[in-house]
Design a protein around this motif. Structure first.
Motif, PDB file in Angstrom:
ATOM      1  N   GLU A 131      49.127  27.728 125.100  1.00 31.58           N
ATOM      2  CA  GLU A 131      50.049  26.829 125.683  1.00 31.58           C
ATOM      3  C   GLU A 131      50.988  26.048 124.906  1.00 31.58           C
ATOM      4  O   GLU A 131      52.087  25.611 125.149  1.00 31.58           O
ATOM      5  N   ARG A 132      50.300  25.479 123.850  1.00 35.88           N
ATOM      6  CA  ARG A 132      51.197  24.504 123.007  1.00 35.88           C
ATOM      7  C   ARG A 132      52.197  25.412 122.122  1.00 35.88           C
ATOM      8  O   ARG A 132      53.453  24.849 122.194  1.00 35.88           O
ATOM      9  N   VAL A 133      51.877  26.567 121.689  1.00 34.51           N
ATOM     10  CA  VAL A 133      52.995  27.439 121.119  1.00 34.51           C
ATOM     11  C   VAL A 133      54.113  27.733 122.301  1.00 34.51           C
ATOM     12  O   VAL A 133      55.213  27.970 121.855  1.00 34.51           O
ATOM     13  N   TYR A 134      53.737  28.147 123.585  1.00 37.77           N
ATOM     14  CA  TYR A 134      54.489  28.536 124.433  1.00 37.77           C
ATOM     15  C   TYR A 134      55.708  27.426 124.852  1.00 37.77           C
ATOM     16  O   TYR A 134      56.627  27.747 124.847  1.00 37.77           O
ATOM     17  N   ARG A 135      55.383  26.301 124.580  1.00 37.10           N
ATOM     18  CA  ARG A 135      56.232  25.297 125.054  1.00 37.10           C
ATOM     19  C   ARG A 135      56.898  25.120 124.060  1.00 37.10           C
ATOM     20  O   ARG A 135      58.138  24.672 124.323  1.00 37.10           O
ATOM     21  N   ILE A 136      56.746  25.361 122.778  1.00 40.89           N
ATOM     22  CA  ILE A 136      57.839  25.532 121.429  1.00 40.89           C
ATOM     23  C   ILE A 136      58.786  26.483 121.900  1.00 40.89           C
ATOM     24  O   ILE A 136      60.091  26.107 121.698  1.00 40.89           O
ATOM     25  N   TYR A 137      58.605  27.655 122.431  1.00 38.12           N
ATOM     26  CA  TYR A 137      59.438  28.713 122.337  1.00 38.12           C
ATOM     27  C   TYR A 137      60.380  28.666 123.644  1.00 38.12           C
ATOM     28  O   TYR A 137      61.015  29.422 124.015  1.00 38.12           O
TER      29      TYR A 137
END
Length: 103
Positions: A96-102
């Motif tokens: 979820e953290r990585v998805y927020r970046i992309y």
């Protein structure tokens, strides 16, 4: 949306589904662990769990009985699912953290 974003979104959704399946599975199994007590040359199985902050021991039966063997198998399955749930929640949080970046 990029390909990476789509893949991350699918993986997040898959992990959310896994978490809900694991939680439902845990609710269907009895909580606690099994321990064997030896009393006067006989072995007896007990289920031990916490309820309202108190440790409860519940008698299951003789240690080698089919009921006790089933309880032991259920306790192993409960532990396995609980571990999988813990891992899935950790992975979900990371994704979820990585998805927020992309996104």
């Amino acid at each position: 949306m990029s390909v990476i974003s789509n893949v991350l979104k699918e993986e997040v959704n898959r992990l959310k589904e896994n978490v809900s399946v694991y939680e439902r599975s845990l609710k269907s199994l009895p909580r606690g662990s099994i321990y064997i007590a030896k009393i006067n040359n006989s072995s007896f199985a007990y289920r031990k769990y916490k309820e309202n902050g108190k440790v409860i021991s519940k008698y299951i039966g003789k240690a080698n009985s089919p009921v006790a063997n089933e309880a032991i198998n259920q306790a192993k399955e409960y532990k396995r699912i609980k571990n999988n749930l813990r891992i899935a929640k950790i992975e979900l949080k990371k994704l979820e953290r990585v998805y927020r970046i992309y996104d």
